[in-house]
Write a protein that holds these residues in place. Structure first.
Motif, PDB file in Angstrom:
ATOM      1  N   UNK A   1       6.937  -0.824   4.321  1.00 58.17           N
ATOM      2  CA  UNK A   1       7.306  -2.289   3.885  1.00 58.17           C
ATOM      3  C   UNK A   1       6.381  -2.659   2.702  1.00 58.17           C
ATOM      4  N   UNK A   2       5.786  -1.898   2.195  1.00 59.36           N
ATOM      5  CA  UNK A   2       5.045  -1.978   0.905  1.00 59.36           C
ATOM      6  C   UNK A   2       5.818  -2.065  -0.257  1.00 59.36           C
ATOM      7  N   UNK A   3       5.780  -3.086  -0.999  1.00 58.41           N
ATOM      8  CA  UNK A   3       6.618  -3.145  -2.405  1.00 58.41           C
ATOM      9  C   UNK A   3       6.185  -1.993  -3.311  1.00 58.41           C
ATOM     10  N   UNK A   4       7.090  -1.320  -4.039  1.00 59.64           N
ATOM     11  CA  UNK A   4       6.905  -0.123  -4.832  1.00 59.64           C
ATOM     12  C   UNK A   4       5.805  -0.668  -6.045  1.00 59.64           C
ATOM     13  N   UNK A   5       5.747  -1.736  -6.595  1.00 52.17           N
ATOM     14  CA  UNK A   5       4.703  -2.132  -7.483  1.00 52.17           C
ATOM     15  C   UNK A   5       3.365  -2.024  -7.056  1.00 52.17           C
ATOM     16  N   UNK A   6       3.330  -2.562  -5.629  1.00 53.63           N
ATOM     17  CA  UNK A   6       2.038  -2.458  -4.929  1.00 53.63           C
ATOM     18  C   UNK A   6       1.566  -1.106  -4.731  1.00 53.63           C
ATOM     19  N   UNK A   7       2.509  -0.438  -4.266  1.00 53.10           N
ATOM     20  CA  UNK A   7       2.317   1.107  -4.008  1.00 53.10           C
ATOM     21  C   UNK A   7       1.533   2.089  -5.424  1.00 53.10           C
ATOM     22  N   UNK A   8       2.262   1.419  -6.340  1.00 55.66           N
ATOM     23  CA  UNK A   8       1.979   2.209  -7.585  1.00 55.66           C
ATOM     24  C   UNK A   8       0.411   1.398  -8.075  1.00 55.66           C
ATOM     25  N   UNK A   9       0.210   0.383  -8.000  1.00 59.00           N
ATOM     26  CA  UNK A   9      -0.887  -0.086  -8.074  1.00 59.00           C
ATOM     27  C   UNK A   9      -2.146   0.317  -7.285  1.00 59.00           C
ATOM     28  N   UNK A  10      -2.102   0.576  -6.012  1.00 57.53           N
ATOM     29  CA  UNK A  10      -2.803   1.263  -5.199  1.00 57.53           C
ATOM     30  C   UNK A  10      -3.056   2.665  -5.701  1.00 57.53           C
TER      31      UNK A  10
END
Length: 197
Positions: free
Chosen positions: A145-154
């Protein structure tokens, strides 16, 4: 008068024997306390090492999690993800228990010896923290359920950090395992002389 001198000498000799006996008893008691504390510290150190190894073991079997009563039903992907989270939570609980037991013994070690004991164990706790951060990041990035931009940021936050999540089981270089061994050897070198006292 001779009798008084003999009694005084006997009393003095008795006092010397008593002081010597107390001194010997005190050394034996201190040696016993140090021996038992050292044994417990080593035991809890090895338990933490084994718990960390178990967390890093690359194979993990788990099934999809069940829906939680009162919560929204999960789809198949969410159930698989939650099953993985539960499996890591179960493995990590052993690390926390071992770490807490070890920290309790270290506090007693500080009482018996001094605060230098912390410098011997801090690298081990730093490694445990590094592994915790890596697993937490992996869990967050794996969330369906994580947003793609949040995943990339992590993933950007992770950057060039070394990978410590999986034990290579001797099939490839594993700097984390090598560092763990070296850290344990340093702890053993510090503690084992107390077993011989």
């Amino acid at each position: 008068m001779f009798k008084d001198v003999v009694l005084a000498v006997a009393a003095f000799v008795g006092m010397l024997v008593a002081v010597s006996g107390l001194s010997t008893w005190n050394r034996q008691l201190k040696g016993s306390v140090e021996y038992e504390l050292t044994r417990r510290l080593l035991k809890h150190t090895y338990k933490l090492r084994e718990a960390i190894r178990e967390v890093r073991y690359p194979l993990m079997s788990y099934g999809p999690a069940d829906d939680v009563e009162g919560a929204a039903p999960m789809d198949r992907e969410q159930k698989e993800y939650q099953g993985m989270v539960n499996a890591y939570r179960e493995r990590w609980a052993k690390v926390i228990a071992a770490r807490d037991d070890l920290r309790t013994e270290i506090l007693e070690g500080e009482v018996v010896w001094d605060d230098e004991i912390h410098t011997k164990f801090n690298p081990l706790f730093a490694m445990q923290s590094e592994l915790s951060n890596e697993i937490q990041l992996y869990i967050e990035v794996s969330d369906p359920q994580i947003r793609r931009d949040k995943r990339d940021e992590l993933l950007d936050i992770r950057g060039g950090r070394r990978s410590v999540m999986y034990d290579m089981l001797g099939h490839a270089e594993d700097p984390f395992s090598d560092e763990m061994k070296a850290t344990i050897i340093t702890i053993e070198s510090y503690l084992k002389p107390h077993l011989k006292k």
